[in-house]
Every structure is written in C-alpha cells, then in structure tokens.
Scaffold this motif. Structure first.
Motif, mmCIF file in Angstrom:
data_model
loop_
_atom_site.group_PDB
_atom_site.id
_atom_site.type_symbol
_atom_site.label_atom_id
_atom_site.label_comp_id
_atom_site.label_asym_id
_atom_site.label_seq_id
_atom_site.Cartn_x
_atom_site.Cartn_y
_atom_site.Cartn_z
ATOM 1 N N PHE A 5 0.835 -1.200 0.000
ATOM 2 C CA PHE A 5 0.000 0.000 0.000
ATOM 3 C C PHE A 5 0.872 1.253 0.000
ATOM 4 C CE2 PHE A 5 -2.017 3.392 2.479
ATOM 5 C CZ PHE A 5 -3.186 3.607 1.743
ATOM 6 N N VAL A 6 1.920 1.252 0.839
ATOM 7 C CA VAL A 6 2.842 2.400 0.899
ATOM 8 C C VAL A 6 3.512 2.622 -0.454
ATOM 9 C CG1 VAL A 6 4.978 3.258 1.931
ATOM 10 C CG2 VAL A 6 3.243 2.171 3.373
ATOM 11 N N ARG A 7 3.916 1.535 -1.096
ATOM 12 C CA ARG A 7 4.511 1.637 -2.431
ATOM 13 C C ARG A 7 3.509 2.260 -3.405
ATOM 14 N NH1 ARG A 7 6.923 -3.189 -0.292
ATOM 15 N NH2 ARG A 7 9.080 -3.560 -1.004
ATOM 16 N N GLY A 8 2.237 1.883 -3.277
ATOM 17 C CA GLY A 8 1.208 2.451 -4.132
ATOM 18 C C GLY A 8 1.055 3.947 -3.914
ATOM 19 N N VAL A 9 1.098 4.370 -2.651
ATOM 20 C CA VAL A 9 1.014 5.803 -2.338
ATOM 21 C C VAL A 9 2.180 6.556 -2.977
ATOM 22 C CG1 VAL A 9 1.108 7.521 -0.491
ATOM 23 C CG2 VAL A 9 -0.280 5.455 -0.200
ATOM 24 N N LEU A 10 3.380 5.982 -2.869
ATOM 25 C CA LEU A 10 4.567 6.610 -3.457
ATOM 26 C C LEU A 10 4.456 6.669 -4.980
ATOM 27 C CD1 LEU A 10 7.343 4.940 -1.272
ATOM 28 C CD2 LEU A 10 6.550 7.308 -1.135
ATOM 29 N N MET A 11 3.965 5.576 -5.587
ATOM 30 C CA MET A 11 3.790 5.553 -7.044
ATOM 31 C C MET A 11 2.762 6.586 -7.486
ATOM 32 S SD MET A 11 3.819 1.533 -8.130
ATOM 33 C CE MET A 11 3.334 1.982 -9.817
ATOM 34 N N GLY A 12 1.632 6.643 -6.776
ATOM 35 C CA GLY A 12 0.596 7.613 -7.128
ATOM 36 C C GLY A 12 1.079 9.041 -6.985
ATOM 37 N N SER A 13 1.854 9.297 -5.937
ATOM 38 C CA SER A 13 2.410 10.639 -5.728
ATOM 39 C C SER A 13 3.323 11.030 -6.878
ATOM 40 C CB SER A 13 3.183 10.684 -4.406
ATOM 41 O OG SER A 13 2.370 10.290 -3.333
ATOM 42 N N ALA A 14 4.136 10.082 -7.339
ATOM 43 C CA ALA A 14 5.049 10.356 -8.447
ATOM 44 C C ALA A 14 4.288 10.564 -9.747
ATOM 45 C CB ALA A 14 6.048 9.215 -8.602
ATOM 46 N N SER A 21 8.077 9.562 -12.834
ATOM 47 C CA SER A 21 7.333 8.372 -13.232
ATOM 48 C C SER A 21 7.042 7.455 -12.054
ATOM 49 C CB SER A 21 8.129 7.591 -14.286
ATOM 50 O OG SER A 21 7.594 6.305 -14.471
ATOM 51 N N GLY A 22 5.798 6.973 -11.975
ATOM 52 C CA GLY A 22 5.452 5.978 -10.970
ATOM 53 C C GLY A 22 6.201 4.678 -11.207
ATOM 54 N N GLY A 23 6.531 4.393 -12.477
ATOM 55 C CA GLY A 23 7.315 3.209 -12.802
ATOM 56 C C GLY A 23 8.694 3.264 -12.166
ATOM 57 N N THR A 24 9.250 4.461 -12.056
ATOM 58 C CA THR A 24 10.543 4.629 -11.395
ATOM 59 C C THR A 24 10.443 4.241 -9.925
ATOM 60 O OG1 THR A 24 11.146 6.440 -12.887
ATOM 61 C CG2 THR A 24 12.352 6.286 -10.817
ATOM 62 N N ILE A 25 9.377 4.687 -9.266
ATOM 63 C CA ILE A 25 9.176 4.350 -7.857
ATOM 64 C C ILE A 25 8.976 2.844 -7.693
ATOM 65 C CG2 ILE A 25 7.728 4.736 -5.843
ATOM 66 C CD1 ILE A 25 9.374 7.160 -6.681
ATOM 67 N N ALA A 26 8.222 2.238 -8.610
ATOM 68 C CA ALA A 26 8.025 0.787 -8.565
ATOM 69 C C ALA A 26 9.353 0.060 -8.679
ATOM 70 C CB ALA A 26 7.083 0.351 -9.681
ATOM 71 N N LEU A 27 10.242 0.596 -9.509
ATOM 72 C CA LEU A 27 11.543 -0.031 -9.724
ATOM 73 C C LEU A 27 12.408 0.043 -8.474
ATOM 74 C CD1 LEU A 27 13.400 -1.304 -11.980
ATOM 75 C CD2 LEU A 27 14.348 0.989 -12.223
ATOM 76 N N ILE A 28 12.499 1.225 -7.887
ATOM 77 C CA ILE A 28 13.416 1.396 -6.759
ATOM 78 C C ILE A 28 12.859 0.782 -5.473
ATOM 79 C CG2 ILE A 28 14.415 3.486 -7.740
ATOM 80 C CD1 ILE A 28 12.804 5.076 -5.728
ATOM 81 N N GLY A 170 11.123 6.468 -15.760
ATOM 82 C CA GLY A 170 11.726 7.593 -16.465
ATOM 83 C C GLY A 170 10.787 8.346 -17.367
ATOM 84 N N ILE A 171 9.675 7.745 -17.776
ATOM 85 C CA ILE A 171 8.719 8.435 -18.641
ATOM 86 C C ILE A 171 7.513 8.828 -17.810
ATOM 87 C CG2 ILE A 171 7.277 8.278 -20.687
ATOM 88 C CD1 ILE A 171 9.161 6.292 -21.843
ATOM 89 N N SER A 172 7.210 10.103 -17.769
ATOM 90 C CA SER A 172 6.140 10.609 -16.936
ATOM 91 C C SER A 172 4.806 10.597 -17.676
ATOM 92 C CB SER A 172 6.461 12.039 -16.482
ATOM 93 O OG SER A 172 5.331 12.646 -15.927
ATOM 94 N N GLY A 173 3.856 9.843 -17.138
ATOM 95 C CA GLY A 173 2.518 9.844 -17.714
ATOM 96 C C GLY A 173 1.848 11.190 -17.549
ATOM 97 N N SER A 174 2.149 11.880 -16.438
ATOM 98 C CA SER A 174 1.574 13.207 -16.218
ATOM 99 C C SER A 174 2.077 14.206 -17.251
ATOM 100 C CB SER A 174 1.921 13.704 -14.809
ATOM 101 O OG SER A 174 1.325 12.888 -13.845
ATOM 102 N N PHE A 175 3.368 14.102 -17.602
ATOM 103 C CA PHE A 175 3.896 15.010 -18.622
ATOM 104 C C PHE A 175 3.264 14.719 -19.980
ATOM 105 C CE2 PHE A 175 6.954 16.530 -21.771
ATOM 106 C CZ PHE A 175 7.121 17.832 -21.333
ATOM 107 N N LEU A 176 3.019 13.452 -20.246
ATOM 108 C CA LEU A 176 2.348 13.079 -21.482
ATOM 109 C C LEU A 176 0.941 13.671 -21.521
ATOM 110 C CD1 LEU A 176 2.916 11.528 -24.035
ATOM 111 C CD2 LEU A 176 2.123 9.456 -22.931
ATOM 112 N N LEU A 177 0.255 13.630 -20.385
ATOM 113 C CA LEU A 177 -1.064 14.265 -20.308
ATOM 114 C C LEU A 177 -0.962 15.771 -20.519
ATOM 115 C CD1 LEU A 177 -2.890 12.512 -17.312
ATOM 116 C CD2 LEU A 177 -3.440 12.361 -19.742
#
Length: 282
Positions: A5-14, A21-28, A170-177
C-alpha cells in the motif's frame, strides 16, 4: 500488504507530477518486475466459466489469474495518493516551483543511478540504446502542449496513452497528459470528483495498461539489458523538464541555485535510502 500500500502511495504521488514516473518508484521499491508480470497475466480467461454458469469455476479462475493480494493494496495506495495529494503537488509546483522541480531532479538522477547499477555489462549495444532513449525523450519533452478538446473520447484515448508512460521508469505519464492538453483538466476532475470523466479515463487506462504490460513483460524477460539501458537514457533525457522549470523560476546565480542544489540532494538521498529499505518482491 501495508508495505505494498505504501509503495502504491509513493507511485501515485510520483504519477501526479509531470516529469516523474510511478514506474521509477516501482523499480526502486522492488516491485517493478512483479507489477508488470501481474498485469500482463490478466487475460480474462476467468470469464469463460462465468459464461457457462460455472460460478465456482469463475471464482477459482479469477483467483488464479489475478494477484489480488498484490494489486488491491497497490491500487488503493495509488488511488489515495491521487485523491489526497493532487492539490498539494499542484500547490507546490505553483508556489515553490524551483524547489519542487529541484526535488524531482534529485529523484530522477538517483533513479537513473540505481538503474545503472542493475546493468551487468556496459557494451556498445547498451550505450547505443541508452543514447537512443535519451535523444528521443529529450525531443519528446521539448514538444509544446497540444491544444485539444476534453470530450470523453479524447479522455479515453489520453488514459490509454498516459498509462503506458506511467509504468515505464523515467517516462512521466503526467507530462504526457500535459502534452495532450489533459493534465490540468483531469486534476480538476479529481478535485471536483467529476465521476463520468474519471471513469472514462480509468477505463482507457485499464485497456492501455493490459495491452502494453504484455509487451513490456516480454522485453524485460527476453531483452532485459537493452531495455534497462534504454530506460536509463529515458531518465537522463527527461532531466530537461526539471532543469527548464528551475531555470524559468529563478535567476541563475549561486545564491539562488545553492538552495535548489540542497533540495535536489535531499531528493537524491531519499531515493537511495528507499532502494535500500524496500525488499524486492519476486
């Protein structure tokens, strides 16, 4: 489950932040491979027993196919971050622009360093793919936002496209939006809980992630080295976003840059510490 759940919060924040990128948080935080595989394993085979009226078979199939123990707390964490932190992040970006993007700069650099440590070989092929990723991303983030409408169809397509970026380190979905002209609109939809827009966007995102995750899972299993090298290049290329925002927000001198440097170092240190604290989930 709580740590997921904490990882999800960090991913969502990113994922809220353009350039991170949330993918970056998932990786680290050690869940990236598990996340991609869990999503790619969803093939809707559990629907066949349901169509035949076999409810017990449906329950057994869906439990076998979908990793609920992993995905439910993760999705809940991402959802909580989106609903609670959207206003905080946008406020920081508007009021403390330079410091906020300096923090993101440190996050991205640390993420690239961690990914670099995962490479087993530094050879011509890996360097080439890293350069390609860097150049393509640098060009991509240099584009101006597209002026477009906010119809439900456009939001559906935007969800499909953005989610693919959100699970890529490394690729931001928010920036794409942002480039698609939907970023602020969707933030306002979250703020005001516009249910129809949110549902259409989420459905588009689900369809996009289910398809793209299978491609990504194949690349990670069969071409992991060059995929990681490409993603390192993507992260380096994406550094243009925070650098430009910092430069546009402050005068370029030692007095102004030094506090930003301190904030960037803090961001860097947080990612390095996170990488050592979280266990990898296979």
């Amino acid at each position: 489950m709580f740590l997921i759940f904490v990882r999800g919060v960090l991913m969502g924040s990113a994922d809220i932040v353009p350039g991170v990128s949330g993918g970056t948080i998932a990786l680290i935080t050690g869940i990236y491979g598990h996340l991609v595989e869990a999503i790619s394993n969803i093939r809707f085979g559990f629907l066949k027993p349901l169509f035949k009226g076999d409810f017990d078979g449906f329950v057994n199939s869906i439990l076998d196919e979908i990793d609920f123990k992993f995905l439910i707390p993760l999705i809940l964490g991402i959802g909580v971050a989106f609903l609670t932190l959207a206003k905080v992040v946008t406020y920081c970006m508007d009021v403390y622009t330079a410091f906020t993007y300096a923090f993101f700069l440190g996050l991205i650099i640390a993420s690239a360093v961690i990914l670099f440590k995962k490479l087993n070989h530094i050879n011509f092929k890996n360097i080439l793919f890293a350069l390609i990723g860097c150049i393509l991303t640098f060009i991509f983030v240099s584009l101006n936002p597209i002026a477009t409408n906010h119809s439900l169809l456009v939001l559906f397509i935007s969800g499909m496209i953005a989610i693919c970026a959100m699970i890529l380190p490394g690729i931001s979905g928010s920036f794409l939006l942002l480039l698609l002209g939907q970023y602020k609109y969707m933030l306002n939809a979250l703020h005001n809980f516009h249910l129809s827009e949110i549902i259409v966007f989420v459905v588009g995102a689900l369809i996009g992630i289910l398809g793209f995750s299978k491609i990504l899972n194949y690349l990670l299993k069969n071409h992991e080295e060059i995929t990681m090298a490409f993603l390192i290049g993507v992260m380096i290329g994406s550094l243009r976003v925070p650098c430009v925002e910092i430069a546009n927000s402050i005068s370029i001198n030692i007095a102004s840059l030094f506090p930003c440097l301190i904030v960037a170092v803090i961001g860097f240190a947080i990612i390095i510490v996170l990488e050592t604290r979280f266990d990898y989930i296979d």
